[in-house]
Design a protein around this motif. Structure first.
Motif, PDB file in Angstrom:
ATOM      1  N   TYR A  15      18.085  65.092 -22.661  1.00  0.00           N
ATOM      2  CA  TYR A  15      18.231  65.897 -21.446  1.00  0.00           C
ATOM      3  C   TYR A  15      19.633  65.815 -20.835  1.00  0.00           C
ATOM      4  CZ  TYR A  15      13.182  66.009 -21.745  1.00  0.00           C
ATOM      5  OH  TYR A  15      11.905  66.185 -22.179  1.00  0.00           O
ATOM      6  N   GLU A  16      20.450  64.850 -21.261  1.00  0.00           N
ATOM      7  CA  GLU A  16      21.803  64.599 -20.768  1.00  0.00           C
ATOM      8  C   GLU A  16      21.830  64.284 -19.276  1.00  0.00           C
ATOM      9  OE1 GLU A  16      24.647  67.474 -21.972  1.00  0.00           O
ATOM     10  OE2 GLU A  16      24.028  67.399 -24.068  1.00  0.00           O
ATOM     11  N   PHE A  17      20.726  63.807 -18.738  1.00  0.00           N
ATOM     12  CA  PHE A  17      20.586  63.534 -17.320  1.00  0.00           C
ATOM     13  C   PHE A  17      19.371  62.635 -17.157  1.00  0.00           C
ATOM     14  CE2 PHE A  17      20.859  64.508 -12.917  1.00  0.00           C
ATOM     15  CZ  PHE A  17      19.556  64.529 -12.451  1.00  0.00           C
ATOM     16  N   LEU A  18      19.497  61.568 -16.364  1.00  0.00           N
ATOM     17  CA  LEU A  18      18.384  60.630 -16.238  1.00  0.00           C
ATOM     18  C   LEU A  18      18.402  60.018 -14.853  1.00  0.00           C
ATOM     19  CD1 LEU A  18      16.139  59.333 -18.010  1.00  0.00           C
ATOM     20  CD2 LEU A  18      17.733  57.503 -18.460  1.00  0.00           C
ATOM     21  N   SER A  73      19.477  55.633  -9.177  1.00  0.00           N
ATOM     22  CA  SER A  73      20.748  56.228  -9.589  1.00  0.00           C
ATOM     23  C   SER A  73      20.485  57.305 -10.631  1.00  0.00           C
ATOM     24  CB  SER A  73      21.672  55.162 -10.168  1.00  0.00           C
ATOM     25  OG  SER A  73      21.120  54.639 -11.344  1.00  0.00           O
ATOM     26  N   PHE A  74      21.463  58.213 -10.739  1.00  0.00           N
ATOM     27  CA  PHE A  74      21.509  59.198 -11.804  1.00  0.00           C
ATOM     28  C   PHE A  74      22.517  58.727 -12.816  1.00  0.00           C
ATOM     29  CE2 PHE A  74      20.368  62.218  -8.319  1.00  0.00           C
ATOM     30  CZ  PHE A  74      19.115  62.508  -8.798  1.00  0.00           C
ATOM     31  N   ILE A  75      22.203  58.884 -14.090  1.00  0.00           N
ATOM     32  CA  ILE A  75      23.181  58.603 -15.148  1.00  0.00           C
ATOM     33  C   ILE A  75      23.313  59.883 -15.969  1.00  0.00           C
ATOM     34  CG2 ILE A  75      21.420  57.512 -16.596  1.00  0.00           C
ATOM     35  CD1 ILE A  75      23.691  55.718 -17.673  1.00  0.00           C
ATOM     36  N   ILE A  76      24.551  60.342 -16.114  1.00  0.00           N
ATOM     37  CA  ILE A  76      24.810  61.589 -16.819  1.00  0.00           C
ATOM     38  C   ILE A  76      26.002  61.399 -17.739  1.00  0.00           C
ATOM     39  CG2 ILE A  76      23.889  63.061 -15.004  1.00  0.00           C
ATOM     40  CD1 ILE A  76      26.762  63.643 -14.189  1.00  0.00           C
ATOM     41  N   PHE A  77      26.160  62.315 -18.690  1.00  0.00           N
ATOM     42  CA  PHE A  77      27.349  62.344 -19.524  1.00  0.00           C
ATOM     43  C   PHE A  77      28.470  62.981 -18.721  1.00  0.00           C
ATOM     44  CE2 PHE A  77      24.148  62.102 -22.864  1.00  0.00           C
ATOM     45  CZ  PHE A  77      24.688  61.101 -23.640  1.00  0.00           C
ATOM     46  N   SER A  78      29.622  62.317 -18.692  1.00  0.00           N
ATOM     47  CA  SER A  78      30.742  62.856 -17.897  1.00  0.00           C
ATOM     48  C   SER A  78      31.567  63.845 -18.697  1.00  0.00           C
ATOM     49  CB  SER A  78      31.626  61.726 -17.439  1.00  0.00           C
ATOM     50  OG  SER A  78      32.163  61.022 -18.519  1.00  0.00           O
TER      51      SER A  78
END
Length: 116
Positions: A31-34, A111-116
């Motif tokens: 999903y590239e977002f968590l 928190s959100f963790i995403i690909f930068s």
């Protein structure tokens, strides 16, 4: 001395912790977002950034290594085809963690963790 203590314990069994990070990394790649707790996001960054670094160059050894680590073929193909070319000229810092708020039950930070 602090030998071989790279990851936090989370008061979990080692097998449960391993499967937790495999599942978190698979869903983040998909999903590239968590959205997760802050401590799990920090540990996921330690777990996943070396795997992204390995996926930058395609070889049989790297493919088999990622199969042993992630155990999901679709995630591995997405790493090799989509995510790794995006960060080919970057030497690190593939993931960003944003603080989001607090959980309702135990007031732990989210928190959100995403690909930068």
């Amino acid at each position: 001395m602090r030998h071989f203590l790279k990851f936090r314990k989370f008061n979990f069994d080692n097998n449960y912790k391993k499967s937790l990070f495999i599942n978190l990394s698979n869903s983040l790649i998909k999903y590239e977002f968590l959205k997760t707790s802050l401590s799990k996001a920090k540990e996921l960054r330690i777990f996943l950034e070396p795997l992204i670094n390995i996926s930058k160059n395609f070889s049989d050894f790297n493919f088999k290594f990622l199969i042993r680590k992630i155990k999901n073929i679709n995630s591995i193909f997405k790493l090799f085809k989509i995510i790794a070319p995006r960060y080919f000229y970057r030497n690190g810092g593939y993931l960003k963690i944003y603080k989001y708020g607090f959980k309702k039950g135990d007031n732990s930070p989210l928190s959100f963790i995403i690909f930068s």
